[in-house]
Enzyme design. Structure first.
Site, mmCIF file in Angstrom:
data_model
loop_
_atom_site.group_PDB
_atom_site.id
_atom_site.type_symbol
_atom_site.label_atom_id
_atom_site.label_comp_id
_atom_site.label_asym_id
_atom_site.label_seq_id
_atom_site.Cartn_x
_atom_site.Cartn_y
_atom_site.Cartn_z
ATOM 1 N N GLU A 1 55.597 90.084 -17.471
ATOM 2 C CA GLU A 1 54.871 88.786 -17.938
ATOM 3 C C GLU A 1 54.499 88.826 -19.448
ATOM 4 O OE1 GLU A 1 54.825 86.407 -15.792
ATOM 5 O OE2 GLU A 1 55.450 87.539 -14.066
ATOM 6 N N ASP B 1 62.977 91.791 -18.183
ATOM 7 C CA ASP B 1 62.891 93.383 -17.592
ATOM 8 C C ASP B 1 63.191 94.413 -18.712
ATOM 9 O OD1 ASP B 1 62.374 92.475 -15.107
ATOM 10 O OD2 ASP B 1 64.501 92.317 -14.678
#
Length: 506
Positions: free
Chosen positions: A156, A224
């Site tokens: 995040e 990611d």
């Protein structure tokens, strides 16, 4: 998150845990969210190649940093008004420490971040403009290690540092008649009120499904990849991300109703395998269980979960007898909290004193001891302990808020105000501090200050008109010229903030 900006996809290759039947099963819901796919990137989507470029430097033209921070501040007003935010100093301290540890090792951090907990059993988390990151209690409870939880936060954080929403804004700036403020307002509204937010976005913007899918994939590959590097650089086990993916996919592979995270963050098999391969390239870390992670997990389970205190007491008793809880002291802590809720304070006291001999500096323990002292009428003992901590931690939320509350419980309102007032002004988004300060002012009979403190609490929820009304009442209770000048200046500030927020609401 109730609803995050993550990607549903009509493409089976991007489907829920790689299952074409699941994609078909949820296709009506998928079809209703083509725009939200693009806005925030999933908290967990397919992992991309290590060779993917760093594309997060765009987005500056449409949304300058100072504007992003402004919108993030406005979002927090929406959030406080519409989401069940947990105001718990110990949990706040833990989640913030964890987030700051990751931020120290992240690139592109342009402003302070705020990490906050939502009392929601769904497994989810999300970031918003201006470094605002929310974590659901369900995600916290589902994670089985601090590295797993940290992997979510790292992902995040990357969405924010790479400016994925800002880049979306930039892409829409030339093609949409909607103002930037209105677009941000619709996004924020969709976090708080999904039905209204989705409707607002769908009626003002047009975007093809394939474009939305592609945009989200690019964001997710980047988040990611960079998120795992941040996770590793911060000293966590990079396998935490891969393990979390694998466990979530395995548990819900054939579920008729997957958890919210899998609806908003699909897990195709390629994503899991790529996460494991990337983690392997960094090298797994054999880390001991984190005591504070397990104490936080237990605290959420007991204080904010759905099980009864008696059921929790039975559960922790059983785990202690079997000796199979990951950390014995965390199970003891859980048992003590359950006993405290059952008002069996003497038993809780015995257990917490035992923990205090082994962990005298741990703030989870200090907080629980304070609760027990106040429940047993030992406010002087709680105050003495907290004052000792304050000499070393004068700005620590757990210490300061507990101490202000202890003085309040002891009837020493003047001392409570002396501690809470400067802290609340320095940490002006701490609604619990403002709430306790309001209580202290009320009990001390300081009505002007009471209305001024209430105004601050209301403004944090974006209820600016009610806040202004409180200040108008405060103005009528004093003739002090300096105080009147402060009130007038604050009314002017809140009127400006109200206009700002109204512009976001459309």
């Amino acid at each position: 998150m109730g609803l995050e900006w993550q990607g549903y996809s009509a493409d089976a290759r991007w489907g829920l845990i790689g299952d074409r039947d699941n994609v078909a099963r949820f296709s009506p819901l998928i079809a209703s969210l083509p725009l939200l796919v693009t806005l925030m990137g999933a908290t967990f989507h397919a992992q991309g190649s290590n060779q993917l470029p760093d594309i997060g430097t765009a987005g500056v033209a449409a949304l300058p940093i100072e504007q992003e921070v402004r919108y993030g501040n406005a979002f927090m007003r929406f959030a406080r008004a519409g989401l069940p935010i947990i105001d718990d100093p110990v949990l706040n301290e833990y989640i913030d420490d964890l987030g700051q540890r990751l931020l120290t090792n992240a690139d592109g951090v342009r402003f302070p971040f705020t990490f906050f907990l939502i009392n929601d059993p769904s497994i989810n988390a999300a970031a918003f403009l201006g470094g605002r990151v929310k974590v659901h209690t369900g995600l916290f409870l589902y994670a089985e290690s601090e590295s797993e939880l940290a992997s979510v936060l790292a992902h995040e954080i990357t969405h924010v540092t790479q400016r994925h929403i800002a880049r979306y804004m930039e892409a829409q700036a030339s093609s949409s008649a909607m103002t930037l403020a209105g677009l941000v307002g619709s996004i924020a509204l969709a976090v708080i009120n999904p039905t209204a937010g989705i409707a607002a976005l769908q009626t003002t913007l047009g975007l093809s499904m394939q474009s939305a899918i592609n945009y989200t994939r690019d964001n997710e590959y980047e988040a990611d990849r960079i998120g795992m590097k941040t996770l590793y650089d911060a000293g966590f086990d990079p396998m935490g991300m891969a393990n979390f993916f694998q466990k979530l996919a395995a548990e819900y592979r054939y579920a008729s109703k997957p958890p919210e995270m899998l609806l908003t963050h699909p897990l195709p098999e390629t994503r899991i395998s790529e996460a494991r391969a990337r983690a392997g390239s960094y090298g797994a870390r054999a880390l001991p269980p984190s005591l504070d992670f397990w104490l936080a997990k237990v605290r959420i389970q007991v204080r904010y979960g759905t099980e009864t205190p008696q059921a929790l007491l039975t559960y922790f008793d059983s785990r202690l007898q079997k000796g199979d809880y990951p950390l014995k002291d965390a199970a003891i802590y859980g048992k003590a909290l359950a006993l405290l809720q059952l008002k069996r304070t003497d038993e809780a006291d015995t257990l917490m004193q035992e923990l205090a001999t082994r962990h005298p500096e741990d703030l989870f323990v200090v907080d629980a001891l304070t609760d027990i002292d106040l429940a047993k009428g030992r406010s002087a003992q709680a105050i003495a302990r907290l004052e000792r901590f304050r000499t070393r931690m004068p700005d620590n939320e757990v210490v300061v808020v507990n101490l202000g509350n202890a003085y309040l419980e002891a009837g020493n309102y003047k001392k409570s105000i002396a501690i809470l007032d400067p802290y609340a002004r320095e940490h002006d988004e701490n609604s619990l501090a403002w709430s306790l300060l309001s209580d202290a002012y009320r009990k001390a009979g300081r009505m002007t200050d009471l209305h001024m403190a209430r105004a601050e609490t209301l403004s944090l929820r974006g209820d600016y008109q009610a806040a202004i009304d409180e200040l108008i009442v405060a103005r009528g209770t004093t003739s002090d010229k300096l105080t009147l000048a402060r009130i007038e200046a604050r009314i002017t500030q809140l009127e400006r903030a109200k206009k700002d927020l109204d512009s976001l609401k459309g």
